[in-house]
Design an enzyme around this catalytic site. Structure first.
Site, PDB file in Angstrom:
ATOM      1  N   HIS A   1      47.864  58.793  -4.230  1.00  0.00           N
ATOM      2  CA  HIS A   1      48.977  58.366  -5.075  1.00  0.00           C
ATOM      3  C   HIS A   1      49.447  59.433  -6.066  1.00  0.00           C
ATOM      4  CE1 HIS A   1      51.727  55.720  -7.073  1.00  0.00           C
ATOM      5  NE2 HIS A   1      51.119  55.886  -8.233  1.00  0.00           N
TER       6      HIS A   1
ATOM      7  N   ASP B   1      48.131  55.893   0.315  1.00  0.00           N
ATOM      8  CA  ASP B   1      48.310  55.699  -1.124  1.00  0.00           C
ATOM      9  C   ASP B   1      47.677  54.363  -1.459  1.00  0.00           C
ATOM     10  OD1 ASP B   1      49.337  54.939  -3.655  1.00  0.00           O
ATOM     11  OD2 ASP B   1      51.168  56.089  -3.356  1.00  0.00           O
TER      12      ASP B   1
ATOM     13  N   SER C   1      55.640  57.390  -9.286  1.00  0.00           N
ATOM     14  CA  SER C   1      55.210  55.992  -9.342  1.00  0.00           C
ATOM     15  C   SER C   1      56.192  55.142 -10.150  1.00  0.00           C
ATOM     16  CB  SER C   1      53.784  55.920  -9.896  1.00  0.00           C
ATOM     17  OG  SER C   1      53.233  54.648  -9.704  1.00  0.00           O
TER      18      SER C   1
END
Length: 259
Positions: free
Chosen positions: A224, A194, A93
């Site tokens: 995610h 996601d 991320s």
């Protein structure tokens, strides 16, 4: 402030090949701990720092910005470079964005990178509203726990400090401008479903980096936080095989795990 249980930084002294792992926005090392331990068990030197303002309470994060988060991973990378003959950087991320900036700034010192659901921009209304909103609103709903696997949770904040989110927005814009400077071999793994970072972010990163040795992997069974999800083992295996391509010593001798 005491660190939340499970959110502690992790370090393992292994061999001459090192890996730096970068966690995500409002998250903690807990989201990458199984990945770090997998690599440590196979003899790698592993560093998984806790980013400033993370892993305690959201109020602490209000006092930090992207310069603080980047400075911490930059420090950890320099430590590994002084200790190891080859160093790789992995990230999830926002940790993926941190990874990309480290690659852009450190050049050939970073041997290769692996990013999982990397963030490229703040989307939607928030992107426009944040510069103003940060002066009037302290927090927004949290981003944690986007995991398909039942019974699995992420140690992260339930609230997002808006000032920190604004800093993230600025950081992602900066990283996007620097993507053409990324030339290292790269593996990019992303989840088609996601709820935090859309697949468009991965597509843009793939289209803007200058790397020619690139592998894209779809994580069909995960959301995610894929490093804690159904595809976690695949991420670990792909990343370890990737390191092995450039470091022949990897996989030839074992090492006991440690923290």
């Amino acid at each position: 402030m005491p660190v939340l249980p499970g959110a502690e930084p992790y370090r393992h002294e292994g061999g001459e090949v090192g890996v730096l792992l970068c966690h995500g926005f409002t998250g903690s090392p807990q989201s990458l701990r199984p990945w770090a331990e997998y690599l440590a068990e196979r003899g790698l030197t592993v560093s998984l720092p806790l980013l400033p303002g993370h892993g305690t309470r959201w109020q602490d994060m209000q006092l930090t910005g992207w310069q603080d988060w980047y400075a911490e991973v930059d420090r950890a990378l320099r430590e590994l470079l002084a200790r190891c003959s080859q160093v790789f950087v992995f990230g999830l991320s926002m940790g993926g964005a941190l990874t990309l900036r480290l690659a852009a700034k450190h050049g050939d010192a970073v041997r290769g990178i692996v990013v999982v659901n990397p963030a490229n921009k703040v989307h939607g209304v928030a992107s426009v509203a944040l510069p103003v909103l940060r002066h009037f609103v302290r927090t927004a709903p949290g981003l944690a726990h986007d995991i398909a696997k039942p019974g699995t949770t992420e140690v992260g904040y339930e609230r997002v400090p808006v000032r920190a989110a604004h800093s993230l927005r600025n950081f992602l814009r900066l990283v996007d401008s620097e993507l053409p400077q990324v030339t290292q071999p790269m593996v990019l793994l992303h989840s088609p479903e996601d709820h935090v970072v859309p697949p468009a972010d991965s597509a843009r990163i793939l289209g803007r980096v200058s790397s020619t040795d690139v592998k894209e992997v779809l994580l069909e069974q995960s959301y995610h936080v894929a490093t804690l999800d159904h595809d976690a083992e695949r991420i670990f295996e792909e990343s370890y095989a990737f390191v092995g391509r450039f470091a022949p010593s990897v996989g030839t001798k074992g090492s006991s795990a440690g923290g």
